[in-house]
Write a protein that holds these residues in place. Sequence first.
Motif, PDB file in Angstrom:
ATOM      1  N   LEU A  12       0.851  -1.228  -0.042  1.00 34.98           N
ATOM      2  CA  LEU A  12       0.009   0.174   0.002  1.00 34.98           C
ATOM      3  C   LEU A  12       0.763   1.155   0.077  1.00 34.98           C
ATOM      4  CD1 LEU A  12      -2.584  -1.039   2.360  1.00 34.98           C
ATOM      5  CD2 LEU A  12      -3.054  -0.821   0.109  1.00 34.98           C
ATOM      6  N   ALA A  13       1.814   1.314   0.818  1.00 39.09           N
ATOM      7  CA  ALA A  13       2.790   2.370   0.610  1.00 39.09           C
ATOM      8  C   ALA A  13       3.449   2.588  -0.627  1.00 39.09           C
ATOM      9  CB  ALA A  13       3.811   2.168   1.829  1.00 39.09           C
ATOM     10  N   GLN A  14       3.895   1.499  -0.876  1.00 33.88           N
ATOM     11  CA  GLN A  14       4.630   1.607  -2.388  1.00 33.88           C
ATOM     12  C   GLN A  14       3.589   2.165  -3.458  1.00 33.88           C
ATOM     13  OE1 GLN A  14       6.220  -2.350  -3.870  1.00 33.88           O
ATOM     14  NE2 GLN A  14       7.290  -1.291  -5.703  1.00 33.88           N
ATOM     15  N   ALA A  17       3.445   5.743  -3.117  1.00 41.10           N
ATOM     16  CA  ALA A  17       4.577   6.545  -3.616  1.00 41.10           C
ATOM     17  C   ALA A  17       4.525   6.699  -4.989  1.00 41.10           C
ATOM     18  CB  ALA A  17       5.886   5.927  -2.897  1.00 41.10           C
ATOM     19  N   SER A  18       4.051   5.486  -5.648  1.00 40.31           N
ATOM     20  CA  SER A  18       3.847   5.711  -7.175  1.00 40.31           C
ATOM     21  C   SER A  18       2.998   6.631  -7.570  1.00 40.31           C
ATOM     22  CB  SER A  18       3.769   4.365  -7.745  1.00 40.31           C
ATOM     23  OG  SER A  18       2.324   3.800  -7.333  1.00 40.31           O
ATOM     24  N   LYS A  19       1.825   6.815  -6.845  1.00 38.60           N
ATOM     25  CA  LYS A  19       0.762   7.953  -7.484  1.00 38.60           C
ATOM     26  C   LYS A  19       1.316   9.310  -6.993  1.00 38.60           C
ATOM     27  CE  LYS A  19      -2.305   5.129  -8.873  1.00 38.60           C
ATOM     28  NZ  LYS A  19      -2.627   5.356 -10.371  1.00 38.60           N
ATOM     29  N   PRO A  31      -1.330  12.843   3.075  1.00 35.23           N
ATOM     30  CA  PRO A  31      -0.150  12.754   3.883  1.00 35.23           C
ATOM     31  C   PRO A  31      -0.363  12.144   5.148  1.00 35.23           C
ATOM     32  CG  PRO A  31      -0.505  15.172   2.987  1.00 35.23           C
ATOM     33  CD  PRO A  31      -1.773  14.353   2.746  1.00 35.23           C
ATOM     34  N   LEU A  32      -1.377  12.191   5.708  1.00 31.85           N
ATOM     35  CA  LEU A  32      -1.727  11.734   7.093  1.00 31.85           C
ATOM     36  C   LEU A  32      -1.641  10.020   6.935  1.00 31.85           C
ATOM     37  CD1 LEU A  32      -2.687  11.875   9.876  1.00 31.85           C
ATOM     38  CD2 LEU A  32      -4.972  11.707   9.166  1.00 31.85           C
ATOM     39  N   LEU A  33      -1.818   9.413   5.733  1.00 31.31           N
ATOM     40  CA  LEU A  33      -1.749   8.163   5.460  1.00 31.31           C
ATOM     41  C   LEU A  33      -0.289   7.903   5.360  1.00 31.31           C
ATOM     42  CD1 LEU A  33      -2.806   5.385   4.743  1.00 31.31           C
ATOM     43  CD2 LEU A  33      -2.972   5.915   2.512  1.00 31.31           C
ATOM     44  N   ALA A  34       0.447   8.802   4.664  1.00 34.37           N
ATOM     45  CA  ALA A  34       1.864   8.691   4.534  1.00 34.37           C
ATOM     46  C   ALA A  34       2.580   8.578   6.022  1.00 34.37           C
ATOM     47  CB  ALA A  34       2.305   9.561   3.856  1.00 34.37           C
ATOM     48  N   THR A  82      14.349   3.180   1.708  1.00 32.76           N
ATOM     49  CA  THR A  82      14.956   4.257   1.395  1.00 32.76           C
ATOM     50  C   THR A  82      14.210   4.976   0.130  1.00 32.76           C
ATOM     51  OG1 THR A  82      16.258   2.831   0.189  1.00 32.76           O
ATOM     52  CG2 THR A  82      17.314   3.630   2.218  1.00 32.76           C
ATOM     53  N   THR A  83      13.695   3.878  -0.366  1.00 34.12           N
ATOM     54  CA  THR A  83      13.075   4.642  -1.850  1.00 34.12           C
ATOM     55  C   THR A  83      11.626   5.461  -1.512  1.00 34.12           C
ATOM     56  OG1 THR A  83      13.911   2.835  -3.145  1.00 34.12           O
ATOM     57  CG2 THR A  83      11.815   3.722  -4.027  1.00 34.12           C
TER      58      THR A  83
END
Length: 574
Positions: A12-14, A17-19, A31-34, A82-83
Motif C-alpha cells: 500500500l505504501a509503495q 509513493a508511485s501515485k 499525507p496523514l496516510l503517509a 529508502t525509496t
Amino acid sequence: NIVSSVQVIMSLAQFQASKIAENPNDTTLSPLLAVTFLWFLNRWAPTYILPVDVGSSDGKPNKILSTWGEGDNASQAVAFCTTLCLHYQCYWPLEFDVQKSVSKLLFQLAKRGWKIRKLLLDSPSFQQMATLHCLTAGLRHGAPPAELENQIRMNASDCPIQMAKGYQRLPYNDRSQILTVILVVSCSNENENQTANAIFNQCLESVFNAFKQFIDALASKRINASDINAKEMASLCVAMYGGISRSSEMDDPMKVVQFMTHSFQDLSGLMNFYTEDLTICESLLTLFRDYTEFFVVMLNREQSLALFRAAGSLLQTYSSNHCASRVVVRPTTSSAEAIADEEQSYTDILCAIQLLIHLGTKDFLDTCNTNHDKIESGDVTDIIFFGIQQIIPLMTQGLLQYPSLCTNYFSLISFMMDTYPDKVCVLPFELFNALMESLIFGMTHMDASIAKSSLQGISCIAKEQLQNQALKMHLANHPDIFDKCSYRLLQEVIFQKIVWDRLEASGMALLPLAAVDSSRFVTVVNTLSKQLPEEHQPRLLKGFEMLVQPQFLSKVVSGGYEGRMNRVKFKKDF
C-alpha cells in the motif's frame, strides 16, 4: 499471518509513493496516510530487519525474525524504506509531519550498525539521496532554477530534474537531518570501501565549498550581509554544519572533528555579520552546543582550544548585541502551554547556557586523562566564566519563571559554585550581587532540586569566605551580603512549610552563613524574633543559642572525621 500483513502494508505504501510520483498535487493522496505508514515502519524496520535473535523459550525458530533476518529479503526491505523516504522527500518536501517521520526512520536504521549501513550504501535510492544533497548543498530555496540545472548538467546529468527541485525545497532543518544520516552511514573505517568514502568526502566537500564561497563573498563585500538572499544562504550553511555536528554515531567521528576544527573561525565570524538577526544567532549557538555535546569528549588540546576560542568569540558577539538590550518579560499567565510558548522567545539564551554546560564537562572529562595532550583546567574555567558574565544580567526573576531556562541555569551555576567558588567570588560586585539574588530566588523555588542547588551554591560561597576571605573587597563596601542571605533563608525557607523537601540543604547552608560573622548572624536572629509575639521570642532565641554553638562554628570548614561529625551533630540539632 503477520508476515503477510506487513507485506500488504508495504504494498500500500509503495502504491501511494508511485501515485505521488505521478502527481504530487493530487488532493486524493493523504499525507496523514503517509505518516501512518512511516509510523509503522519506524517500529517495524529497526526491529525486524537483521534482528538480534535472542531465542525463544521453547527453542523453536521465530518466523517473523527470520523473514527479514538475512539475504535478499533484508536488502529489499532496506531498499524499500529508502525509496519510500526519497519519494516523500522529493515530492512532498513541505509536509512537516511526513519529513519528521522520514528523518526518524532513516536515522534509526543508520544507528543499527554496520550490517544495515552496508545495505543502505548498496541501495540505489540512498546513493541518489547523497547525490541530491551534493547538488543542493549550496542552493537556497530562492536560488534561480538555472543554478540547479547547471549543477545537474556538470555533476549528475542522469539525475531527474523534478526530484532535484523537490529535494531543494526541503526545509533546511530536514536537509540537515538527512545529511546527518548520510554521514553516519557512509563513514567507514574500511579504507577499501571506496563507495562509502567517496560519498562521505563528497558530502563534506559540497558543504565546505558552498560555505567558503559565501564567506569569501561576505568578506570581499561582493554581497550585502543584510540582503535577504544572503541571510537565506547563511541559514542554509549553518543548518548544513548543524547536520554535521550531530553525526557523532559514525564509525570514525574524528573525521568530523578534523573537518569542523578548520571551520570554527569562519562559523563564529559569521555572527559578526548577523548580530541583529536573532534567528541566525540562535542557529549558530545551537550548532556549537550540539557539536560540543557530541564531540567534546574526543577533542585533544589543540582542537579544544580552537573550539573554546571560537565559542568565546561567538558568545562575546552575541552578548554584546542581545544580552545588554534584551527586555525580559515575566510570564503573564500560569497556563503551562502559554508559558511553554513564551519560553520559545528565549531559546537562544537556553542554547548559550547549554553550550557553557557542555564546555564545562571537558574539564571533568580530562581530570583522569593521563595523556599529556589534554586541556588545562584554567582554559575551561576562563571560557565558562566569561560566558556566565554575559548570561547573569539576563537571569532575572522574570526569566527564571521559565522551567527549562531555570533548570539549565541552576545546573550551570551549581556546577561552577561547587567546582570553582573562588572564581565566583571575584566577579564584579554588580554581577556577583545579581548571582546571589538568583540563588536566593532559587532556594524558594517549588522544584526541590533547584532549591537544593541554590542552597548548596550559597553554602559554597560562605565556605570560600571562611577559608580564603575571598569576599573581603565586596564585604568592605557591602557588609550586609551574608546578612540578607541569612535573613531570607530563615524567613522564606526555614520558617515556611516548603522547608521539608529541602531541610538538610537548608541546614548545611545556614551553618556556614552563621560562621562567617556570628555577631551579625545574632543580629539577624534578633530582628526576626521581634516579628513574633513576645511570649514566643525567648523560645526562638534559646533555640538558636543551642543550635549555633561556638564549637560548631569553629569547625565548619574542617575536613576529615572531626569535620564530618561536627556537621552530623549540627544536622541532628537543626
